[in-house]
Motif scaffolding. Structure first.
Motif, PDB file in Angstrom:
ATOM      1  N   UNK A 137       7.948 -44.185  -0.503  1.00  0.00           N
ATOM      2  CA  UNK A 137       7.349 -44.697  -0.975  1.00  0.00           C
ATOM      3  C   UNK A 137       6.489 -43.770  -2.085  1.00  0.00           C
ATOM      4  N   UNK A 138       6.228 -43.024  -2.622  1.00  0.00           N
ATOM      5  CA  UNK A 138       4.154 -42.423  -2.937  1.00  0.00           C
ATOM      6  C   UNK A 138       3.476 -43.349  -3.390  1.00  0.00           C
ATOM      7  N   UNK A 139       2.261 -42.979  -2.637  1.00  0.00           N
ATOM      8  CA  UNK A 139       1.271 -44.640  -2.876  1.00  0.00           C
ATOM      9  C   UNK A 139      -0.466 -43.561  -3.689  1.00  0.00           C
ATOM     10  N   UNK A 140      -0.837 -42.734  -3.006  1.00  0.00           N
ATOM     11  CA  UNK A 140      -2.048 -41.686  -2.870  1.00  0.00           C
ATOM     12  C   UNK A 140      -1.313 -40.364  -3.251  1.00  0.00           C
ATOM     13  N   UNK A 141      -2.699 -39.891  -4.533  1.00  0.00           N
ATOM     14  CA  UNK A 141      -2.377 -39.016  -5.105  1.00  0.00           C
ATOM     15  C   UNK A 141      -4.251 -37.855  -5.235  1.00  0.00           C
ATOM     16  N   UNK A 142      -4.684 -36.626  -4.327  1.00  0.00           N
ATOM     17  CA  UNK A 142      -5.192 -36.314  -3.893  1.00  0.00           C
ATOM     18  C   UNK A 142      -4.668 -34.742  -4.868  1.00  0.00           C
ATOM     19  N   UNK A 143      -5.595 -34.081  -5.732  1.00  0.00           N
ATOM     20  CA  UNK A 143      -4.593 -32.871  -6.218  1.00  0.00           C
ATOM     21  C   UNK A 143      -6.789 -32.004  -6.639  1.00  0.00           C
ATOM     22  N   UNK A 144      -7.090 -31.198  -5.677  1.00  0.00           N
ATOM     23  CA  UNK A 144      -7.447 -30.637  -5.641  1.00  0.00           C
ATOM     24  C   UNK A 144      -7.406 -28.873  -6.153  1.00  0.00           C
ATOM     25  N   UNK A 145      -8.586 -28.850  -6.949  1.00  0.00           N
ATOM     26  CA  UNK A 145      -8.595 -27.734  -7.412  1.00  0.00           C
ATOM     27  C   UNK A 145      -8.950 -26.943  -7.743  1.00  0.00           C
ATOM     28  N   UNK A 146      -9.653 -26.868  -6.169  1.00  0.00           N
ATOM     29  CA  UNK A 146      -9.957 -25.409  -5.969  1.00  0.00           C
ATOM     30  C   UNK A 146      -9.503 -24.782  -5.359  1.00  0.00           C
ATOM     31  N   UNK A 147      -8.347 -25.925  -4.518  1.00  0.00           N
ATOM     32  CA  UNK A 147      -7.087 -24.953  -3.284  1.00  0.00           C
ATOM     33  C   UNK A 147      -6.218 -25.198  -4.339  1.00  0.00           C
ATOM     34  N   UNK A 148      -6.024 -25.275  -5.226  1.00  0.00           N
ATOM     35  CA  UNK A 148      -4.641 -25.580  -5.840  1.00  0.00           C
ATOM     36  C   UNK A 148      -3.119 -26.438  -5.061  1.00  0.00           C
ATOM     37  N   UNK A 149      -3.699 -26.935  -4.368  1.00  0.00           N
ATOM     38  CA  UNK A 149      -3.214 -27.828  -3.445  1.00  0.00           C
ATOM     39  C   UNK A 149      -2.973 -29.124  -3.865  1.00  0.00           C
ATOM     40  N   UNK A 150      -2.062 -29.873  -3.807  1.00  0.00           N
ATOM     41  CA  UNK A 150      -2.025 -31.701  -4.721  1.00  0.00           C
ATOM     42  C   UNK A 150      -1.520 -31.870  -2.942  1.00  0.00           C
TER      43      UNK A 150
ATOM     44  N   UNK B 185       2.103 -41.235   1.377  1.00  0.00           N
ATOM     45  CA  UNK B 185       3.745 -42.002   1.218  1.00  0.00           C
ATOM     46  C   UNK B 185       3.355 -43.598   2.331  1.00  0.00           C
ATOM     47  N   UNK B 186       3.989 -44.386   2.102  1.00  0.00           N
ATOM     48  CA  UNK B 186       3.404 -45.919   2.905  1.00  0.00           C
ATOM     49  C   UNK B 186       4.056 -45.304   4.375  1.00  0.00           C
ATOM     50  N   UNK B 187       4.373 -44.429   4.493  1.00  0.00           N
ATOM     51  CA  UNK B 187       5.089 -44.804   6.818  1.00  0.00           C
ATOM     52  C   UNK B 187       4.435 -44.020   6.995  1.00  0.00           C
ATOM     53  N   UNK B 188       2.777 -43.442   5.888  1.00  0.00           N
ATOM     54  CA  UNK B 188       1.443 -42.450   7.452  1.00  0.00           C
ATOM     55  C   UNK B 188       2.386 -41.337   7.150  1.00  0.00           C
ATOM     56  N   UNK B 189       2.960 -40.879   6.420  1.00  0.00           N
ATOM     57  CA  UNK B 189       3.278 -39.239   5.908  1.00  0.00           C
ATOM     58  C   UNK B 189       1.848 -38.436   5.221  1.00  0.00           C
ATOM     59  N   UNK B 190       1.468 -37.012   5.060  1.00  0.00           N
ATOM     60  CA  UNK B 190       0.480 -36.502   4.266  1.00  0.00           C
ATOM     61  C   UNK B 190       1.673 -35.553   3.745  1.00  0.00           C
TER      62      UNK B 190
END
Length: 408
Positions: A283-296, A300-305
């Motif tokens: 389950x994907x829980x958190x989203x951060x889009x960094x436009x400075x880096x163009x990286x998302x 998730x719910x299991x501690x993975x980034x």
């Protein structure tokens, strides 16, 4: 307990004034860091009233010497009370949240002798009672407005909604988005839109307001310059399950969204059509889009980034970093200057990931894992102070400082 207070109190002696019917005043020495100490003379009743007020505001206060049935008159009795008062005042003056509260500053004349240590209390200009659980909000600085998205979380009202709502009418709203004007020190509701399922998240940019809903839908509103109520919103079934994060990229004119179903979806804003989709793990829980880096950055719910490269025609999978604890990622913060990503886990752990300079994110690795011993809800990073602020479900805010220097 480590002492972060700027103030120290002690009661070295007391005085009896026979001319005032034997009134006893306790001599309180107030010592403030960097300021000359001063002495006050206070009655026992002044300190008793202080303790009464503090008990209503703070927990785990030291024991205050109680009242006696008869007035204390002998030197021995007064000396025993002085010792107890000294212990009490010395203890409470070690707590920063107490020495900065208005009643403490007023009684011990902090503003008079050490005004730089008196913090102006925030003034509540107005408030708005909300009948639903607020899920997210965003302040729009240019128009002095606040967008709020909320959901109905009470079980019996959800049941009523499922029984009464139909495709053509909503008698019991399960979710809504509202816009409040904050001009002229007032909170004024300008408009609201209701939904037949729970609203979870929102993002506003350049006139586009994106709202993610419980059952996988995304609602898109086009707002004018004055943020007037939109007339014809568009909606699309982006996911199979709850939308947990949305972001509108104003230059690319695309919507990024994540879901409970594990999908990351890229949608063309103008046509509301899938442009790209990646199936990630859990389950994907958190989203951060960094436009400075163009990286998302996606948790998730299991501690993975997960890290995705948005600078290509099609989104490219870069890296997965697993946290040292198996716990839901609830929020992100980033330090672009030194190349660190902070991933907050629901269990109270803060994972610091070295993401390096721009273009080096594929080499990211875990740097350190810190336990804050609380259930984390939100985090924020201040570049100027190099502080990390961590808010938990119990209402506490933990501040981590000098963390960057330790990791160099």
């Amino acid at each position: 307990m480590q002492n972060h207070s700027f103030c120290k109190l002690s009661v070295p002696t007391f005085k009896q004034y026979e001319q005032f019917q034997g009134v006893t005043l306790y001599c309180i020495d107030v010592q403030v860091i960097g300021v000359t100490a001063w002495r006050l003379e206070l009655r026992y009743s002044d300190l008793f009233d202080l303790n009464t007020i503090l008990k209503a505001q703070f927990q785990k206060l030291p024991k205050f010497p109680g009242k006696t049935l008869s007035k204390l008159t002998t030197t021995q009795e007064l000396e025993k009370r002085r010792i107890k008062l000294n212990t009490y005042l010395s203890s409470i003056s070690e707590r920063l949240e107490i020495v900065t509260c208005p009643i403490f500053c007023e009684l011990f004349e902090i503003a008079k002798y050490a005004p730089k240590y008196v913090f102006e209390q925030p003034k509540i200009i107005n408030s708005q009672q909300h009948l639903q659980t607020i899920k997210n909000c965003q302040y729009i600085k240019e128009q002095e407005a606040l967008l709020v998205v909320s959901s109905q979380t009470e079980g019996y009202k959800q049941l009523i909604a499922f029984m009464q709502n139909d495709e053509n009418s909503i008698s019991e709203a399960l979710g809504q988005v509202e816009l409040f004007s904050l001009k002229d020190n007032q909170i004024v509701l300008k408009w609201s839109q209701i939904f037949d399922n729970q609203a979870q998240c929102l993002h506003y940019s350049e006139g586009a307001l994106i709202v993610g809903l419980e059952k996988g839908k995304i609602i898109v509103y086009q707002l004018d310059q004055d943020l007037n109520q939109p007339q014809h919103p568009s909606n699309y079934q982006m996911h199979k399950m709850r939308v947990n994060g949305v972001f509108y990229h104003k230059l690319k004119k695309v919507i990024y969204s994540i879901s409970q179903d594990g999908t990351f979806v890229v949608t063309q804003r103008d046509y509301l059509k899938h442009k790209d989709q990646l199936l990630l793990k859990g389950e994907l829980t958190t989203l951060l889009v960094c436009e400075y880096r163009e990286i998302a950055f996606i948790g998730n719910s299991k501690g993975s980034v997960f890290m995705l490269d948005l600078n290509k025609e099609n989104v490219q999978y870069l890296k997965r970093v697993d946290c040292q604890v198996l716990s839901k990622i609830v929020d992100f913060a980033i330090n672009n200057q030194q190349g660190f990503l902070f991933a907050a886990c629901e269990s109270g752990y803060l994972q610091v990931i070295d993401i390096g300079s721009i273009g080096r994110e594929s080499n990211s690795k875990t740097k350190i894992c810190i336990s804050t011993n609380q259930q984390t809800k939100k985090i924020s990073y201040c570049q100027q102070r190099h502080h990390i602020y961590i808010g938990d479900t119990l209402g506490n805010v933990t501040i981590l400082q000098e963390l960057m220097n330790q990791m160099q």
